[in-house]
Design a protein around this motif. Sequence first.
Motif, PDB file in Angstrom:
ATOM      1  N   MET A   1     -51.124 -16.145  47.329  1.00 49.63           N
ATOM      2  CA  MET A   1     -50.011 -15.837  48.399  1.00 49.63           C
ATOM      3  C   MET A   1     -49.225 -17.243  48.349  1.00 49.63           C
ATOM      4  O   MET A   1     -50.045 -18.423  48.072  1.00 49.63           O
ATOM      5  CB  MET A   1     -50.438 -15.749  49.587  1.00 49.63           C
ATOM      6  N   THR A   2     -48.048 -17.353  48.346  1.00 51.55           N
ATOM      7  CA  THR A   2     -47.219 -18.671  48.665  1.00 51.55           C
ATOM      8  C   THR A   2     -46.567 -18.613  49.984  1.00 51.55           C
ATOM      9  O   THR A   2     -45.967 -17.515  50.341  1.00 51.55           O
ATOM     10  CB  THR A   2     -46.079 -18.417  47.346  1.00 51.55           C
ATOM     11  N   VAL A   3     -46.490 -19.745  50.471  1.00 49.67           N
ATOM     12  CA  VAL A   3     -46.012 -19.787  51.790  1.00 49.67           C
ATOM     13  C   VAL A   3     -44.841 -20.791  51.473  1.00 49.67           C
ATOM     14  O   VAL A   3     -44.915 -21.922  51.144  1.00 49.67           O
ATOM     15  CB  VAL A   3     -46.913 -20.436  52.896  1.00 49.67           C
ATOM     16  N   ILE A   4     -43.561 -20.318  52.021  1.00 48.21           N
ATOM     17  CA  ILE A   4     -42.460 -21.122  51.825  1.00 48.21           C
ATOM     18  C   ILE A   4     -41.746 -21.227  52.987  1.00 48.21           C
ATOM     19  O   ILE A   4     -41.250 -20.394  53.796  1.00 48.21           O
ATOM     20  CB  ILE A   4     -41.423 -20.400  50.781  1.00 48.21           C
ATOM     21  N   LEU A  59     -43.603 -15.301  53.314  1.00 46.82           N
ATOM     22  CA  LEU A  59     -44.712 -15.384  52.593  1.00 46.82           C
ATOM     23  C   LEU A  59     -44.697 -14.341  51.537  1.00 46.82           C
ATOM     24  O   LEU A  59     -44.463 -13.179  51.538  1.00 46.82           O
ATOM     25  CB  LEU A  59     -45.916 -14.633  53.679  1.00 46.82           C
ATOM     26  N   VAL A  60     -45.108 -14.777  50.218  1.00 44.89           N
ATOM     27  CA  VAL A  60     -44.901 -14.195  49.175  1.00 44.89           C
ATOM     28  C   VAL A  60     -46.171 -14.027  48.460  1.00 44.89           C
ATOM     29  O   VAL A  60     -47.054 -14.972  48.065  1.00 44.89           O
ATOM     30  CB  VAL A  60     -44.198 -14.901  48.111  1.00 44.89           C
ATOM     31  N   VAL A  61     -46.396 -12.739  48.177  1.00 49.37           N
ATOM     32  CA  VAL A  61     -47.743 -12.112  47.690  1.00 49.37           C
ATOM     33  C   VAL A  61     -47.394 -12.081  46.223  1.00 49.37           C
ATOM     34  O   VAL A  61     -46.955 -11.393  45.754  1.00 49.37           O
ATOM     35  CB  VAL A  61     -48.206 -10.762  48.107  1.00 49.37           C
ATOM     36  N   CYS A  62     -48.370 -12.761  45.332  1.00 47.25           N
ATOM     37  CA  CYS A  62     -48.260 -12.689  44.083  1.00 47.25           C
ATOM     38  C   CYS A  62     -49.480 -12.322  43.316  1.00 47.25           C
ATOM     39  O   CYS A  62     -50.481 -12.393  43.800  1.00 47.25           O
ATOM     40  CB  CYS A  62     -48.225 -14.375  43.506  1.00 47.25           C
TER      41      CYS A  62
END
Length: 75
Positions: A1-4, A59-62
């Motif tokens: 997960m990426t938090v931006i 929140l981007v789920v990769c």
Amino acid sequence: MTVIDQAGQAHLTALGALMGLRRVRGEDGAPAPSGVVFPEQLPSLQSVPSDLAAQGVDLVVCRAVRDEQAEGRAA
């Protein structure tokens, strides 16, 4: 997960502190706890993504790289 957070790291840190403070004060929809409280003890973790999104945090789920590699080998 990426938090931006386009507002930056300080904004994201402040949001985390605010969420923790709201938990301690019982302002997050559950009664105020007694004793020592940790952020991981939020009564409703399901609300965290929407709370962050309301403040402009994405929140981007990769997908994991190893999953993509396994699919490539299986193909």
